[in-house]
Each structure stands twice: as structure tokens, then as C-alpha cells.
Write an enzyme that holds these catalytic residues in place. Structure first.
Site, PDB file in Angstrom:
ATOM      1  N   LYS A 142       0.834  -1.206   0.000  1.00  0.00           N
ATOM      2  CA  LYS A 142       0.000   0.000   0.000  1.00  0.00           C
ATOM      3  C   LYS A 142       0.869   1.256   0.000  1.00  0.00           C
ATOM      4  O   LYS A 142       0.700   2.143  -0.840  1.00  0.00           O
ATOM      5  CB  LYS A 142      -0.940   0.021   1.206  1.00  0.00           C
ATOM      6  CG  LYS A 142      -1.878   1.211   1.169  1.00  0.00           C
ATOM      7  CD  LYS A 142      -2.694   1.357   2.425  1.00  0.00           C
ATOM      8  CE  LYS A 142      -2.075   2.406   3.313  1.00  0.00           C
ATOM      9  NZ  LYS A 142      -2.833   2.701   4.512  1.00  0.00           N
ATOM     10  N   ASP A 167      -6.462   1.245   0.484  1.00  0.00           N
ATOM     11  CA  ASP A 167      -6.647   1.681   1.867  1.00  0.00           C
ATOM     12  C   ASP A 167      -8.104   1.422   2.257  1.00  0.00           C
ATOM     13  O   ASP A 167      -8.841   0.746   1.540  1.00  0.00           O
ATOM     14  CB  ASP A 167      -6.254   3.159   2.030  1.00  0.00           C
ATOM     15  CG  ASP A 167      -7.316   4.084   1.446  1.00  0.00           C
ATOM     16  OD1 ASP A 167      -8.161   3.604   0.644  1.00  0.00           O
ATOM     17  OD2 ASP A 167      -7.337   5.271   1.805  1.00  0.00           O
TER      18      ASP A 167
END
Ligand code: SF4
Length: 253
Positions: A142, A167
């Protein structure tokens, strides 16, 4: 925000208008195109002037808000300009400097670990390749995808390992759009990578995050102000059941 009804799109094979019941492979790129138009291509809301600053800001942003992190980095990035700078002060001093971001002890350790690895393995520069970024301590896909999308979109395009930052907003909206039924970020990313052309990887996460923050709230999605309402199978206006909740009820794939 433009009116979604201005942007009616057709299914190429049939000429039939694209709608919320169309297949996800047809809807996904169009949804991202519309969101890119609405959010001017998408921006990272963490202030930064280099991949290094974006990496530090992204690590600090866990469990905090971009607004708070921007307040802190306004002075932090003047005091600390290089990886060496973060290692040249006592640990307690850096802890104090980033205290208001929360979880400051852990974040200090992470930042210093990353800086150490950058100096030892990458001549003090942030490597702009997924395979290298994830070797930095505490940096997962991420964070690596955020750094690439936000500060090196050309590198992201050429990197076969790069993908889409997932996210909490991307997770929720991907379910509402019916793009995934997974809960695991890595699986969600794989699902999304099958739906979007590579050139949309970077912008997709940026604009979906902005849409999640500004319109498609977790508890009160503002479907009446949504530019992709006609393409969303969870539209409250259409009286549809929330696909995010549906996915939770069904469980993961
Ligand atoms: S129509 Fe509603 S649920 Fe769907 S993306 Fe827009 S705001 Fe979210």
C-alpha cells in the site's frame, strides 16, 4: 461536480447504455475516468516535494489524518531533509517532533529503520521500484503504491510489480462498486488490477480515495451528489442494498 447524467456511456458490443447492472469490467474504467474528471486526475493530499518526503509522510499518516500530518511536516521537512538527518538526532527528539501524529514511538522506529535501509542499500535515495520499496522495513505494497502513484507515475507505469494502493476507502468503494468481495488488501488489489488498464492504476487509487472522503462516506454516502451514481450497484437512490454490507454478510472469497 458534473452531473453523471451528462456522461451516458454505451456498452461497445451492444450499443446499450452502460448502467449499474453492466459487468464490472465495463463499468470499472468508466467509473475511474469520471472520477478523474471530477477530481482533476486525483491528488495526494499529503504535502511533499519528493518521493522521500512522501514516503515519510505516508508512514506517519497511519491512524492519523492528512491535515494533521501536513501540519507536522510543514516544519519537520525543514528540519529533516535527508535520511541521515533522521538518524543524526536522538530517538527521543524525533519522537517529540512527530508526537502529535499518534503512535509516535512506533512511527519513529519505522522512519529511522527506513532511513537506515535507504542509506545502506540505496545510496540514500528512495528506489522507485515496487520490488525495492517493499524491502524497506515496515513498507508494504500500500505504502509503496502510494509513493509511486503520488511521486513517480512514470515509474509506476513501467514497473510490472506496481499496482493499486488499497486503503480503507478503496476497500469500501471497491465493494460498493461490486469490484471485489474480498477483505484482504492484497486480494482486493489483485481484483482491481484485473479491472483497470495499467495507465489507470495510479489515478484509480487517488480518485477513489478522494471520492470516499468527500462523497461516498462509510455511514452516509451522498448518492445524490455522486458522479458515478448511475454506474453504482449500491446506489441508495436506486434503492440498492449496499454491496459492502452484502460482501461482509457473505464472507470472503
Ligand atoms: S452511488 Fe452512493 S454508494 Fe455508490 S459510489 Fe456513489 S455515493 Fe457511493
Amino acid at each position: 461536480m458534473p452531473d453523471s447524467t451528462d456522461a451516458t456511456t454505451s456498452v461497445p458490443s451492444t450499443g446499450r447504455p452502460l448502467d449499474r447492472d453492466s459487468g464490472k469490467t465495463l463499468r470499472a474504467p468508466v467509473i475511474v475516468e469520471r472520477l478523474m474528471e471530477a477530481y482533476e486526475g486525483g491528488v495526494i493530499e499529503l504535502d511533499h516535494t519528493s518521493p522521500f518526503e512522501l514516503l515519510i509522510a505516508t508512514v506517519m499518516s497511519a491512524q492519523s489524518t492528512d491535515k494533521k500530518i501536513n501540519e507536522i511536516t510543514k516544519t519537520l521537512f525543514v528540519k529533516y531533509r535527508t535520511p541521515e538527518d533522521y538518524l543524526s538526532v536522538p530517538e527521543e527528539e524525533l519522537q517529540t517532533d512527530i508526537k502529535s501524529s499518534g503512535f509516535y514511538r512506533q512511527k519513529t522506529k519505522s522512519i529511522r529503520g527506513i532511513c537506515q535501509a535507504l542509506i545502506e542499500d540505496f545510496d540514500g535515495e528512495v528506489p522507485l521500484r515496487m520490488a525495492d520499496l517493499v524491502t524497506l522495513p515496515g513498507v508494504a505494497r500500500k505504502t509503496a503504491n502510494v509513493v509511486l502513484a503520488g511521486s513517480a507515475p512514470e515509474a509506476l507505469l513501467e514497473d510490472p510489480d506496481a499496482g493499486i494502493a488499497v486503503d480503507t476507502h478503496v476497500t469500501r468503494l471497491s465493494k460498493r462498486f461490486g469490484f471485489t468481495r474480498n477483505d484482504d488488501a492484497v486480494k482486493i488489489e489483485k481484483d482491481l488490477m484485473r479491472l483497470f488498464p495499467r495507465q489507470q492504476y495510479g489515478p484509480a487509487s487517488l480518485v477513489i480515495i478522494l471520492h470516499g472522503r468527500r462523497v461516498c462516506d462509510a455511514l452516509r454516502p451522498r448518492c445524490g451528489s455522486c458522479v458515478v451514481e448511475d454506474l453504482c450497484p449500491s446506489s441508495l437512490i436506486a434503492g440498492r442494498r449496499d454491496k459492502a454490507k452484502q460482501a461482509r454478510a457473505v464472507g470472503t472469497d
